[in-house]
Motif scaffolding. Structure first.
Motif, PDB file in Angstrom:
ATOM      1  N   HIS A  14       1.832  -3.691  10.927  1.00 30.48           N
ATOM      2  CA  HIS A  14       1.134  -3.423   9.665  1.00 30.48           C
ATOM      3  C   HIS A  14       1.130  -4.662   8.763  1.00 30.48           C
ATOM      4  O   HIS A  14       0.115  -4.996   8.153  1.00 30.48           O
ATOM      5  N   CYS A  57       0.840  -1.187   0.000  1.00 29.22           N
ATOM      6  CA  CYS A  57       0.000   0.000   0.000  1.00 29.22           C
ATOM      7  C   CYS A  57       0.884   1.250   0.000  1.00 29.22           C
ATOM      8  O   CYS A  57       1.991   1.251   0.547  1.00 29.22           O
ATOM      9  N   TRP A 109       2.611   2.855   3.130  1.00 27.72           N
ATOM     10  CA  TRP A 109       3.578   2.059   3.893  1.00 27.72           C
ATOM     11  C   TRP A 109       4.751   1.531   3.074  1.00 27.72           C
ATOM     12  O   TRP A 109       5.769   1.127   3.653  1.00 27.72           O
TER      13      TRP A 109
HETATM   14 ZN   LIG Z   1       0.379  -2.338   3.429  1.00 29.29          ZN
END
Ligand SMILES: [Zn+2]
Lengths: 146, 195
Positions: free
Chosen positions: A30, A4, A7
Protein backbone atom coordinates in the motif's frame (compact mmCIF):
# COMPACT_ATOMS: atom_id res chain seq x y z
CA UNK A 1 -1.08 15.20 2.95
CA UNK A 2 -2.74 12.69 5.27
CA UNK A 3 -2.70 8.95 5.64
CA UNK A 4 -5.79 7.52 4.04
CA UNK A 5 -8.57 6.73 6.46
CA UNK A 6 -8.88 3.01 5.80
CA UNK A 7 -5.16 2.28 6.12
CA UNK A 8 -3.97 4.82 8.64
CA UNK A 9 -4.15 2.74 11.81
CA UNK A 10 -2.73 -0.37 10.18
CA UNK A 11 0.16 1.63 8.81
CA UNK A 12 0.67 2.99 12.33
CA UNK A 13 0.78 -0.52 13.78
CA UNK A 14 3.18 -1.55 11.00
CA UNK A 15 5.40 1.41 11.90
CA UNK A 16 5.52 0.08 15.47
CA UNK A 17 6.26 -3.44 14.27
CA UNK A 18 2.95 -4.65 15.65
CA UNK A 19 1.55 -6.47 12.60
CA UNK A 20 1.91 -9.99 11.28
CA UNK A 21 4.23 -10.77 8.40
CA UNK A 22 1.31 -11.02 6.00
CA UNK A 23 -0.08 -7.65 7.07
CA UNK A 24 3.37 -6.19 6.77
CA UNK A 25 3.54 -7.25 3.11
CA UNK A 26 0.12 -5.67 2.51
CA UNK A 27 1.05 -2.43 4.21
CA UNK A 28 4.31 -2.15 2.29
CA UNK A 29 2.45 -2.74 -0.98
CA UNK A 30 0.00 0.00 0.00
CA UNK A 31 2.80 2.40 0.89
CA UNK A 32 4.27 1.95 -2.58
CA UNK A 33 1.16 3.47 -4.09
CA UNK A 34 -0.03 5.89 -1.42
CA UNK A 35 1.88 9.16 -0.98
CA UNK A 36 -0.41 10.18 1.92
CA UNK A 37 0.54 7.18 4.03
CA UNK A 38 4.19 7.58 3.08
CA UNK A 39 4.09 11.17 4.30
CA UNK A 40 2.49 10.01 7.55
CA UNK A 41 5.25 7.46 8.09
CA UNK A 42 7.89 10.11 7.41
CA UNK A 43 6.24 12.36 9.98
CA UNK A 44 6.12 9.59 12.62
CA UNK A 45 9.77 8.86 11.98
CA UNK A 46 10.67 12.48 12.51
CA UNK A 47 8.52 12.65 15.69
CA UNK A 48 10.22 9.52 16.99
CA UNK A 49 13.58 11.17 16.42
CA UNK A 50 12.46 14.33 18.22
CA UNK A 51 11.14 12.33 21.15
CA UNK A 52 14.48 10.61 21.54
CA UNK A 53 15.81 14.00 22.65
CA UNK A 54 14.02 13.21 25.91
CA UNK A 55 15.84 9.92 26.28
CA UNK A 56 17.90 10.22 29.46
CA UNK A 57 21.40 9.00 30.15
CA UNK A 58 21.65 6.16 32.67
CA UNK A 59 21.39 7.32 36.26
CA UNK A 60 24.81 8.31 37.61
CA UNK A 61 26.26 6.23 40.46
CA UNK A 62 25.91 9.34 42.59
CA UNK A 63 22.20 9.66 41.83
CA UNK A 64 21.62 5.95 42.56
CA UNK A 65 23.47 6.24 45.89
CA UNK A 66 21.48 9.32 46.81
CA UNK A 67 18.19 7.62 45.97
CA UNK A 68 19.09 4.49 47.94
CA UNK A 69 19.95 6.63 50.95
CA UNK A 70 16.67 8.57 50.72
CA UNK A 71 14.81 5.30 50.22
CA UNK A 72 16.22 3.82 53.43
CA UNK A 73 15.75 7.00 55.43
CA UNK A 74 12.41 8.01 54.00
CA UNK A 75 10.70 4.66 54.23
CA UNK A 76 11.89 3.94 57.76
CA UNK A 77 10.45 7.35 58.68
CA UNK A 78 7.28 6.49 56.85
CA UNK A 79 6.85 3.32 58.91
CA UNK A 80 7.04 5.50 62.03
CA UNK A 81 4.59 7.99 60.57
CA UNK A 82 2.17 5.23 59.66
CA UNK A 83 2.14 3.71 63.12
CA UNK A 84 1.76 7.15 64.64
CA UNK A 85 -0.94 7.87 62.10
CA UNK A 86 -2.73 4.65 62.94
CA UNK A 87 -2.82 5.56 66.61
CA UNK A 88 -4.26 9.00 65.87
CA UNK A 89 -6.77 7.43 63.48
CA UNK A 90 -7.96 5.13 66.23
CA UNK A 91 -8.43 8.17 68.45
CA UNK A 92 -10.14 10.07 65.64
CA UNK A 93 -12.41 7.09 65.03
CA UNK A 94 -13.47 7.03 68.67
CA UNK A 95 -14.23 10.75 68.47
CA UNK A 96 -16.10 10.30 65.20
CA UNK A 97 -18.13 7.55 66.76
CA UNK A 98 -18.99 9.75 69.74
CA UNK A 99 -19.92 12.70 67.50
CA UNK A 100 -21.83 10.36 65.21
CA UNK A 101 -23.84 8.94 68.08
CA UNK A 102 -24.56 12.49 69.27
CA UNK A 103 -25.74 13.45 65.78
CA UNK A 104 -27.85 10.35 65.66
CA UNK A 105 -29.65 11.38 68.83
CA UNK A 106 -30.25 14.85 67.36
CA UNK A 107 -30.97 13.33 63.97
CA UNK A 108 -33.75 11.14 65.31
CA UNK A 109 -35.58 14.31 66.16
CA UNK A 110 -34.67 16.37 63.07
CA UNK A 111 -33.95 13.94 60.20
CA UNK A 112 -36.07 11.33 58.49
CA UNK A 113 -35.47 7.94 60.07
CA UNK A 114 -33.75 6.27 57.07
CA UNK A 115 -31.18 9.05 56.73
CA UNK A 116 -30.20 8.73 60.37
CA UNK A 117 -29.92 4.94 60.03
CA UNK A 118 -27.66 5.29 56.95
CA UNK A 119 -25.37 7.66 58.81
CA UNK A 120 -25.01 5.17 61.62
CA UNK A 121 -24.17 2.30 59.25
CA UNK A 122 -21.60 4.48 57.49
CA UNK A 123 -19.98 5.41 60.78
CA UNK A 124 -19.93 1.80 61.95
CA UNK A 125 -18.40 0.67 58.68
CA UNK A 126 -15.76 3.41 58.75
CA UNK A 127 -14.81 2.62 62.34
CA UNK A 128 -14.63 -1.13 61.63
CA UNK A 129 -12.50 -0.49 58.56
CA UNK A 130 -10.09 1.72 60.50
CA UNK A 131 -9.79 -0.65 63.43
CA UNK A 132 -9.20 -3.62 61.13
CA UNK A 133 -6.25 -2.04 59.33
CA UNK A 134 -3.17 -4.21 59.78
CA UNK A 135 -0.18 -2.87 61.65
CA UNK A 136 2.06 -1.39 58.97
CA UNK A 137 5.32 -2.77 60.39
CA UNK A 138 4.17 -6.37 59.92
CA UNK A 139 3.00 -6.73 56.32
CA UNK A 140 1.32 -9.88 55.11
CA UNK A 141 3.55 -12.05 52.91
CA UNK A 142 2.99 -11.36 49.28
CA UNK A 143 4.06 -13.47 46.40
CA UNK A 144 6.75 -11.76 44.36
CA UNK A 145 6.04 -13.27 41.04
CA UNK A 146 7.26 -11.91 37.80
CA UNK B 1 13.05 -10.11 36.13
CA UNK B 2 13.12 -10.51 39.90
CA UNK B 3 16.62 -11.47 40.86
CA UNK B 4 17.42 -13.80 43.72
CA UNK B 5 19.23 -12.09 46.53
CA UNK B 6 21.83 -14.23 48.29
CA UNK B 7 21.24 -12.59 51.63
CA UNK B 8 17.56 -11.68 51.85
CA UNK B 9 16.89 -8.92 54.34
CA UNK B 10 14.77 -9.77 57.35
CA UNK B 11 11.39 -8.20 56.88
CA UNK B 12 10.65 -5.45 59.37
CA UNK B 13 13.78 -6.23 61.36
CA UNK B 14 14.74 -3.14 63.32
CA UNK B 15 18.09 -1.51 62.65
CA UNK B 16 19.43 0.84 65.27
CA UNK B 17 16.09 0.63 67.06
CA UNK B 18 14.14 1.81 64.00
CA UNK B 19 11.88 -0.37 61.89
CA UNK B 20 13.42 -1.05 58.47
CA UNK B 21 11.50 -0.82 55.23
CA UNK B 22 9.75 -4.01 54.22
CA UNK B 23 12.24 -6.53 52.75
CA UNK B 24 10.12 -7.01 49.65
CA UNK B 25 10.24 -3.31 49.10
CA UNK B 26 14.01 -3.28 49.35
CA UNK B 27 14.37 -5.86 46.62
CA UNK B 28 11.77 -4.03 44.52
CA UNK B 29 13.79 -0.85 44.92
CA UNK B 30 17.01 -2.62 43.95
CA UNK B 31 15.40 -4.21 40.90
CA UNK B 32 13.27 -1.32 39.71
CA UNK B 33 14.61 1.87 41.31
CA UNK B 34 16.84 2.88 38.37
CA UNK B 35 14.11 1.96 35.91
CA UNK B 36 11.56 4.10 37.74
CA UNK B 37 14.14 6.90 37.72
CA UNK B 38 14.46 6.53 33.95
CA UNK B 39 10.69 6.58 33.60
CA UNK B 40 10.55 9.76 35.72
CA UNK B 41 13.00 11.49 33.38
CA UNK B 42 11.05 10.29 30.36
CA UNK B 43 7.87 11.67 31.90
CA UNK B 44 9.56 15.07 31.72
CA UNK B 45 10.94 15.52 35.24
CA UNK B 46 14.41 16.98 35.53
CA UNK B 47 17.03 14.89 37.38
CA UNK B 48 16.44 16.26 40.87
CA UNK B 49 12.68 16.16 40.47
CA UNK B 50 13.02 12.62 39.17
CA UNK B 51 14.75 11.62 42.41
CA UNK B 52 11.83 13.11 44.34
CA UNK B 53 9.50 11.28 41.99
CA UNK B 54 11.21 7.94 42.68
CA UNK B 55 10.86 8.56 46.40
CA UNK B 56 7.17 9.33 45.98
CA UNK B 57 6.62 6.20 43.89
CA UNK B 58 8.21 3.88 46.44
CA UNK B 59 6.36 5.50 49.33
CA UNK B 60 3.16 4.81 47.45
CA UNK B 61 4.30 1.27 46.67
CA UNK B 62 5.04 0.78 50.38
CA UNK B 63 1.53 1.89 51.30
CA UNK B 64 -0.07 -0.26 48.64
CA UNK B 65 2.13 -3.35 48.58
CA UNK B 66 -0.36 -5.31 50.62
CA UNK B 67 -3.06 -4.60 48.04
CA UNK B 68 -0.99 -6.31 45.34
CA UNK B 69 -2.78 -9.60 44.86
CA UNK B 70 -0.70 -11.20 42.15
CA UNK B 71 -3.30 -11.10 39.35
CA UNK B 72 -0.94 -8.83 37.45
CA UNK B 73 2.80 -9.21 37.12
CA UNK B 74 4.57 -7.31 39.84
CA UNK B 75 6.47 -5.26 37.25
CA UNK B 76 3.19 -4.31 35.54
CA UNK B 77 1.66 -3.25 38.84
CA UNK B 78 4.74 -1.23 39.72
CA UNK B 79 4.68 0.43 36.31
CA UNK B 80 1.04 1.41 36.88
CA UNK B 81 1.79 2.97 40.24
CA UNK B 82 4.94 4.65 38.93
CA UNK B 83 3.40 6.01 35.76
CA UNK B 84 0.40 7.51 37.56
CA UNK B 85 2.51 8.99 40.32
CA UNK B 86 5.12 10.46 37.99
CA UNK B 87 2.66 11.91 35.50
CA UNK B 88 0.72 13.47 38.39
CA UNK B 89 3.98 14.82 39.77
CA UNK B 90 4.92 16.33 36.42
CA UNK B 91 1.45 17.82 35.93
CA UNK B 92 1.57 19.44 39.35
CA UNK B 93 4.96 20.97 38.57
CA UNK B 94 3.77 22.24 35.22
CA UNK B 95 0.68 23.72 36.88
CA UNK B 96 2.74 25.42 39.52
CA UNK B 97 4.67 26.97 36.65
CA UNK B 98 7.84 25.74 38.23
CA UNK B 99 8.72 24.42 34.83
CA UNK B 100 9.65 27.37 32.68
CA UNK B 101 8.88 26.48 29.08
CA UNK B 102 11.94 26.69 26.86
CA UNK B 103 14.28 27.10 29.83
CA UNK B 104 17.52 25.26 29.25
CA UNK B 105 18.31 22.82 32.06
CA UNK B 106 21.61 24.05 33.45
CA UNK B 107 21.91 21.74 36.46
CA UNK B 108 25.21 19.90 36.31
CA UNK B 109 23.34 16.65 36.72
CA UNK B 110 21.01 17.54 33.86
CA UNK B 111 23.05 15.37 31.54
CA UNK B 112 21.02 14.04 28.67
CA UNK B 113 22.25 11.33 26.36
CA UNK B 114 20.69 12.87 23.30
CA UNK B 115 23.02 15.85 23.44
CA UNK B 116 26.06 15.00 21.40
CA UNK B 117 29.03 15.70 23.67
CA UNK B 118 31.15 16.32 20.62
CA UNK B 119 28.83 19.08 19.43
CA UNK B 120 29.85 22.70 19.86
CA UNK B 121 28.13 24.93 22.45
CA UNK B 122 25.70 26.36 19.88
CA UNK B 123 24.61 22.94 18.74
CA UNK B 124 24.27 21.76 22.34
CA UNK B 125 22.13 24.72 23.32
CA UNK B 126 19.91 24.35 20.28
CA UNK B 127 19.49 20.64 21.09
CA UNK B 128 18.56 21.63 24.65
CA UNK B 129 16.03 24.16 23.36
CA UNK B 130 14.56 21.63 21.00
CA UNK B 131 14.34 19.11 23.82
CA UNK B 132 12.50 21.63 25.94
CA UNK B 133 10.12 22.32 23.07
CA UNK B 134 9.38 18.62 22.62
CA UNK B 135 8.88 18.25 26.36
CA UNK B 136 6.45 21.17 26.40
CA UNK B 137 4.53 19.73 23.46
CA UNK B 138 4.25 16.42 25.28
CA UNK B 139 3.03 18.26 28.39
CA UNK B 140 0.24 19.82 26.37
CA UNK B 141 -1.20 16.45 25.40
CA UNK B 142 -4.12 14.96 27.28
CA UNK B 143 -2.93 12.32 29.75
CA UNK B 144 -4.25 9.40 27.68
CA UNK B 145 -2.01 10.36 24.77
CA UNK B 146 1.01 11.34 26.80
CA UNK B 147 1.12 8.04 28.68
CA UNK B 148 0.98 5.86 25.57
CA UNK B 149 3.62 7.93 23.80
CA UNK B 150 5.99 7.80 26.78
CA UNK B 151 5.51 4.04 27.08
CA UNK B 152 5.84 3.37 23.35
CA UNK B 153 8.29 5.93 22.05
CA UNK B 154 10.53 6.31 25.10
CA UNK B 155 10.15 3.11 27.10
CA UNK B 156 9.90 1.05 23.90
CA UNK B 157 7.11 -1.19 25.20
CA UNK B 158 4.89 -3.34 22.99
CA UNK B 159 1.20 -2.57 22.53
CA UNK B 160 0.42 -5.66 24.61
CA UNK B 161 2.51 -4.52 27.56
CA UNK B 162 1.12 -1.00 27.36
CA UNK B 163 -2.41 -2.40 27.33
CA UNK B 164 -1.63 -4.42 30.45
CA UNK B 165 -0.16 -1.46 32.28
CA UNK B 166 -3.05 0.80 31.41
CA UNK B 167 -5.64 -1.93 31.90
CA UNK B 168 -7.10 -1.31 28.47
CA UNK B 169 -7.57 -3.14 25.17
CA UNK B 170 -4.72 -3.40 22.66
CA UNK B 171 -6.90 -1.77 20.01
CA UNK B 172 -7.35 1.23 22.30
CA UNK B 173 -3.60 1.50 22.71
CA UNK B 174 -3.11 1.37 18.94
CA UNK B 175 -5.69 4.06 18.40
CA UNK B 176 -4.34 6.32 21.15
CA UNK B 177 -0.81 6.06 19.83
CA UNK B 178 -2.03 6.97 16.36
CA UNK B 179 -4.07 9.94 17.60
CA UNK B 180 -1.38 10.91 20.11
CA UNK B 181 1.23 11.22 17.37
CA UNK B 182 -1.05 13.40 15.29
CA UNK B 183 -1.77 15.58 18.30
CA UNK B 184 1.89 15.83 19.25
CA UNK B 185 2.72 16.98 15.72
CA UNK B 186 0.06 19.68 16.02
CA UNK B 187 1.33 20.85 19.43
CA UNK B 188 4.91 20.96 18.20
CA UNK B 189 3.90 23.13 15.26
CA UNK B 190 1.91 25.42 17.55
CA UNK B 191 4.87 25.86 19.86
CA UNK B 192 7.18 26.51 16.92
CA UNK B 193 4.79 29.23 15.81
CA UNK B 194 4.75 30.65 19.32
CA UNK B 195 1.12 29.78 19.97
ZN1 LIG C 1 -2.76 5.29 2.25
Amino acid sequence: MHACHTWARRVGAWFDDEVSELESVEVRAHLMECPGCRAAVAQWRSLHGELQLLQPAAASAEAVARMSFRFEEGLAGEVHELSRGLRSWTLAAALMLAVGLGLLVVGQRTLPRDVAANDQRDIDRAVREILQRPAPAAPAPTDQRE
Amino acid sequence: MTRAHPDPPQEGAPVGGRPRPDGRLESLFRDYGPRVYGLALRCGLDPLEAEDGVQEVFLKVQRRLDTFRGEAKLSTWLYQVALNTLLDHRRKLVRQKRMQPFAVVTDERGEVAAVDPGAGPDEQSSAAERRQLVRSALDRLPRKFKEVLVLRELEGLSYRDIARILGTAQGTVESRIFRGRARLGVELRRLEEGL
